[in-house]
Motif scaffolding. Structure first.
Motif, mmCIF file in Angstrom:
data_model
loop_
_atom_site.group_PDB
_atom_site.id
_atom_site.type_symbol
_atom_site.label_atom_id
_atom_site.label_comp_id
_atom_site.label_asym_id
_atom_site.label_seq_id
_atom_site.Cartn_x
_atom_site.Cartn_y
_atom_site.Cartn_z
ATOM 1 N N CYS A 223 1.336 -1.064 -0.087
ATOM 2 C CA CYS A 223 0.333 0.157 0.032
ATOM 3 C C CYS A 223 0.713 1.542 0.035
ATOM 4 C CB CYS A 223 -0.749 0.090 1.042
ATOM 5 S SG CYS A 223 -2.058 0.431 1.262
ATOM 6 N N GLU A 224 1.482 1.490 1.024
ATOM 7 C CA GLU A 224 2.811 2.495 0.727
ATOM 8 C C GLU A 224 3.436 2.681 -0.411
ATOM 9 O OE1 GLU A 224 3.379 -0.463 2.665
ATOM 10 O OE2 GLU A 224 2.739 0.461 4.231
ATOM 11 N N LYS A 226 1.676 1.791 -3.799
ATOM 12 C CA LYS A 226 0.637 2.776 -3.872
ATOM 13 C C LYS A 226 0.873 3.972 -3.954
ATOM 14 C CE LYS A 226 -1.436 -1.875 -5.391
ATOM 15 N NZ LYS A 226 -3.369 -2.380 -5.088
ATOM 16 N N ILE A 227 0.540 4.750 -2.606
ATOM 17 C CA ILE A 227 1.024 6.007 -2.120
ATOM 18 C C ILE A 227 1.668 6.648 -2.545
ATOM 19 C CG2 ILE A 227 0.724 7.015 -0.514
ATOM 20 C CD1 ILE A 227 -0.335 5.301 1.326
ATOM 21 N N ASP A 228 2.890 6.161 -3.057
ATOM 22 C CA ASP A 228 3.996 6.954 -3.510
ATOM 23 C C ASP A 228 3.695 6.618 -5.137
ATOM 24 O OD1 ASP A 228 6.485 7.517 -3.358
ATOM 25 O OD2 ASP A 228 6.887 6.386 -4.382
ATOM 26 N N LEU A 230 1.247 7.055 -6.545
ATOM 27 C CA LEU A 230 -0.063 7.941 -6.581
ATOM 28 C C LEU A 230 0.457 9.300 -6.936
ATOM 29 C CD1 LEU A 230 -3.436 6.317 -4.710
ATOM 30 C CD2 LEU A 230 -3.060 6.460 -7.719
ATOM 31 N N ASP A 231 0.821 9.534 -5.639
ATOM 32 C CA ASP A 231 1.828 10.739 -5.304
ATOM 33 C C ASP A 231 2.271 11.458 -6.760
ATOM 34 O OD1 ASP A 231 0.814 11.304 -3.207
ATOM 35 O OD2 ASP A 231 2.271 10.426 -2.063
#
Length: 416
Positions: A223-224, A226-228, A230-231
């Motif tokens: 998940c981390e 994916k968030i990176d 997305l950023d």
């Protein structure tokens, strides 16, 4: 007015000359006709005197006086009575009077010759006039034909007077304007093609990154991560959004489709509006800003677009000036122009890069800012020049940069 036209005046001047020539010829033919008549009368009188004098020698003197000087009219009634016996009076037909009959034939011949001469002269005048007109029209027709084919053709008598000369001048002007518009359309087509190529080229890299990041998101990743991703996608989208908007603005300015306002703008107000969005980046880098100038210094232009141009220049100075660096703005004016000087003590510009820094997408080889697109200064230059201004830069590597923005006063005079 019609009669003041040079061609008409020229035609009438020739016609008047022709009329005087015709009158002269007519007078000459009349004199010839009178000489013929005189000769016939003299011969007739000689026959009369010869006949009478041979029979009545004693009356010779009196007969000669009557015929040559017309002194005696005593016996005219008696003469009329005698001649009336032979039907010779005022009612006699022309063809039965020998002298008059012969004179009429000669007069008709002379008049026919005179009319023919006058007709030939008028015909020559009209033909010469229409020949000149035909040559001018043929010349203009060839000029239009060759111009439409894109071939050179030198039109004759381009500076002649009159309506034909004016038509030639307007024709030259029209073809020049059309050629300029054709060239403009060609340049606009090239400009549009270059703009599309530039946009597609600049969008290629972020689009590739977006596709790659999007493909990676389909994988089973933490998940981390994916968030990176997305950023990163968000950053790339923001970059694309800024790039597209900036390119559209620059394209509009360079294509001259924007109508700039012509307001009186004080430099103090322009600078105040331009530095507002730049305060935070300057505070982050602890940079010092100094502003000097008379509050009354102004120029004629569009403040919204001027702020856009100035923000890009200030942003460039902030990015290339180190922490605790200095940026100064000085504005002044003289009778010819108003000038704004923006100076920093940053890294400076390499000498070989200075001629190219206002080109679209140009990045100096020694530039320390890797994510620079190279569009801001190009936009600033286009905006300033569209307001009758100029911009140039003085810089030395390691010693800072000076941007000089000049707005010419002539712009204000032409705005009236």
């Amino acid at each position: 007015m019609f009669l003041y036209n040079p061609e008409v005046k020229r035609f009438f001047s020739k016609y008047i000359v022709l009329m005087f020539v015709a009158i002269t010829i007519s007078v000459g033919f009349s004199i010839i006709n009178m000489n013929i008549t005189k000769g016939m009368i003299v011969k007739n009188n000689q026959a009369i005197i010869g006949t009478l004098s041979s029979k009545y020698p004693n009356l010779e003197r009196e007969i000669v006086d009557i015929i040559t000087q017309g002194k005696s009219m005593r016996n005219i009634d008696y003469g009329e009575k005698i001649l009336s016996k032979y039907n010779y009076d005022k009612s006699i037909k022309i063809n039965t009077e020998p002298i008059i009959s012969k004179l009429v034939l000669d007069t008709i011949k002379i008049n026919i010759i005179l009319v023919c001469i006058i007709f030939i002269l008028i015909f020559i005048l009209v033909v010469s006039y229409f020949k000149v007109m035909y040559n001018d029209l043929s010349d203009m027709t060839k000029y239009v034909y060759y111009s439409s084919e894109g071939k050179p053709f030198d039109m004759k008598n381009k500076n002649q007077e009159g309506q034909v000369g004016l038509l030639k001048t307007e024709l030259l002007k029209m073809t020049t304007i059309l050629n300029e518009k054709v060239e403009l359309l060609k340049s606009e087509k090239i400009f549009l093609n270059n703009t599309i190529s530039d946009i597609s080229h600049q969008l290629k890299t972020p689009m590739t990154s977006l596709i790659m990041l999007n493909d990676l998101l389909y994988n089973d990743i933490p998940c981390e991560v994916k968030i990176d991703f997305l950023d990163k996608i968000k950053n790339q989208l923001n970059r694309m959004d800024w790039l597209i908007k900036s390119m559209l603005k620059l394209s509009k300015v360079e294509a001259k489709v924007i109508k700039f306002k012509k307001d009186k703008i004080k430099f103090s107000e322009l600078i105040h509006r331009a530095i507002q969005p730049m305060k935070i980046p300057m505070e982050i880098k602890n940079q010092k800003l100094t502003i000097e100038g008379n509050d009354n210094v102004s120029y004629i232009g569009d403040i919204d677009w001027s702020v856009e141009a100035l923000v890009n220049i200030i942003k460039n100075c902030i990015e290339h000036t180190p922490e605790f660096g200095n940026i100064s703005m000085t504005y002044k004016e003289n009778p010819l122009f108003s000038e704004l000087i923006i100076k920093d003590d940053g890294e400076g510009i390499d000498k070989k890069d200075i001629p190219h820094i206002f080109k679209r997408f140009y990045r100096g080889k020694s530039s320390s800012k890797e994510d620079s697109v190279g569009i801001g200064l190009a936009m600033s230059k286009s905006i300033i020049e569209s307001q009758n201004g100029d911009i140039y830069v003085n810089s030395e590597k390691g010693k800072g940069t000076e941007f000089h923005i000049i707005f010419h006063k002539m712009y204000a005079d032409n705005s009236d």
